[in-house]
Design an enzyme around this catalytic site. Structure first.
Site, PDB file in Angstrom:
ATOM      1  N   TRP A  42       0.816  -1.219   0.000  1.00  0.00           N
ATOM      2  CA  TRP A  42       0.000   0.000   0.000  1.00  0.00           C
ATOM      3  C   TRP A  42       0.846   1.264   0.000  1.00  0.00           C
ATOM      4  O   TRP A  42       0.312   2.368  -0.093  1.00  0.00           O
ATOM      5  CB  TRP A  42      -0.951  -0.005   1.208  1.00  0.00           C
ATOM      6  CG  TRP A  42      -2.128  -0.911   0.999  1.00  0.00           C
ATOM      7  CD1 TRP A  42      -2.476  -1.548  -0.166  1.00  0.00           C
ATOM      8  CD2 TRP A  42      -3.129  -1.268   1.957  1.00  0.00           C
ATOM      9  NE1 TRP A  42      -3.626  -2.271   0.015  1.00  0.00           N
ATOM     10  CE2 TRP A  42      -4.051  -2.118   1.307  1.00  0.00           C
ATOM     11  CE3 TRP A  42      -3.347  -0.955   3.292  1.00  0.00           C
ATOM     12  CZ2 TRP A  42      -5.161  -2.658   1.957  1.00  0.00           C
ATOM     13  CZ3 TRP A  42      -4.452  -1.490   3.938  1.00  0.00           C
ATOM     14  CH2 TRP A  42      -5.354  -2.330   3.271  1.00  0.00           C
ATOM     15  N   GLU A  78      11.624   2.129  -4.653  1.00  0.00           N
ATOM     16  CA  GLU A  78      11.339   3.473  -4.110  1.00  0.00           C
ATOM     17  C   GLU A  78      12.215   3.762  -2.897  1.00  0.00           C
ATOM     18  O   GLU A  78      12.614   4.901  -2.659  1.00  0.00           O
ATOM     19  CB  GLU A  78       9.835   3.579  -3.763  1.00  0.00           C
ATOM     20  CG  GLU A  78       9.006   3.696  -5.031  1.00  0.00           C
ATOM     21  CD  GLU A  78       7.588   3.177  -4.905  1.00  0.00           C
ATOM     22  OE1 GLU A  78       7.102   2.963  -3.788  1.00  0.00           O
ATOM     23  OE2 GLU A  78       6.959   2.977  -5.969  1.00  0.00           O
ATOM     24  N   SER A 108       2.789  -2.625 -12.220  1.00  0.00           N
ATOM     25  CA  SER A 108       1.546  -2.362 -12.948  1.00  0.00           C
ATOM     26  C   SER A 108       0.707  -3.611 -13.220  1.00  0.00           C
ATOM     27  O   SER A 108       0.048  -3.702 -14.246  1.00  0.00           O
ATOM     28  CB  SER A 108       1.838  -1.596 -14.244  1.00  0.00           C
ATOM     29  OG  SER A 108       2.437  -0.357 -13.937  1.00  0.00           O
ATOM     30  N   GLY A 131       0.945  -2.773  -6.260  1.00  0.00           N
ATOM     31  CA  GLY A 131       0.879  -1.437  -5.668  1.00  0.00           C
ATOM     32  C   GLY A 131      -0.498  -0.826  -5.893  1.00  0.00           C
ATOM     33  O   GLY A 131      -1.462  -1.142  -5.203  1.00  0.00           O
TER      34      GLY A 131
END
Ligand code: PGA
Length: 248
Positions: A10, A100, A212, A233
């Site tokens: 999340w 990230e 994706s 995600g």
């Protein structure tokens, strides 16, 4: 060792109300649709909601993972969260090496290795992410890049520790962009990663794809021979979409 796994990452989304109502509705739907135990489903909410999430999911087929840890046991590290703190609220899984974290928080392989070591010390399962940038892929460097990411981190671990890992292949150019890698590109990379682990440890790990994945393409990814599941995600934030992915 291989099993089917779906993980909802999340990231920095969902507040207290959104987190708890998602999990309660998710459990109800799983029960109604009789979604069963042949897969592992893991939810990775933000730090403040790990405890309540774990309480809500206690005794169900769902598990909770943290999105990060610090590599020290404790001390003067303002704003950080230690693995023992997570353990004390019943968390046993963590995502490490996400692109990230590598990009925005400068986590290099040496830092990641320290995080791996402390996580293993506390008996955590680790979802470890690897993946190349678009520039690296355009130079056909993707296999070297991924091998090196593993060599400098996970491959420092013993055979016994390796059993605590899931590997997630996440090509950076496909994360949150709506651009997915082709099934063929992913299958090839997964086969490569699998061969590295078989060669070094003789172990057949679960290898997930991330980048994706959505409710429309999940099934085709999961049909590939060497893809054991997904790290999701954006599409894990909406209940209906995530349920469809889990059912795929
Ligand atoms: P995405 O993110 O599904 O939004 O591309 C995947 C991930 O970062 O784990």
């Amino acid at each position: 060792m291989r099993k089917k796994i779906v993980i909802a990452n999340w990231k920095m989304n969902h507040d207290f109300y959104e987190t708890t109502s998602f999990l309660r509705s998710f459990l109800r739907i799983i029960f109604e649709k009789k979604i069963n135990h042949n897969k592992e489903i893991i939810i990775a909410p933000s730090f403040p909601f790990l405890h309540i999430s774990n309480q809500i999911l206690q005794g169900t087929i769902l598990h909770v993972a943290a999105q990060n840890i610090h590599y020290m046991e404790k001390g003067s590290y303002t704003g950080e969260v230690s693995v023992s703190m997570l353990k004390s609220i019943g968390i046993q899984k963590v995502i490490l090496g996400h692109s990230e974290r590598r990009e925005f928080f400068y986590e290099k392989n040496d830092i990641l290795l320290k995080k791996i070591k402390i996580a293993l010390k506390y008996g955590f399962h680790i979802i470890f992410c690897v993946g190349e940038t678009d520039i690296e892929r355009n130079k056909n460097q993707q296999f070297n890049v991924v091998k090196n990411q593993l060599k400098e981190t996970v491959f420092h671990c013993s055979l016994n520790d390796i059993r605590s890992f899931y590997i997630a292949y996440e090509p950076i150019w496909a994360i949150g962009t709506g651009k997915t890698a082709t099934f063929e590109q992913v299958q090839k990379m997964h086969q490569f990663i699998r061969s590295l682990f078989l060669e070094k440890y003789g172990i057949n790990l679960s290898i997930l794809y991330g980048g994706s994945i959505n409710e429309n393409n999940a099934k085709d990814f999961f049909l590939q021979k060497d893809i054991d599941g997904g790290l999701i995600g954006n599409s894990s934030l909406e209940l209906e979409k995530f349920i469809k992915i889990v059912q795929s």
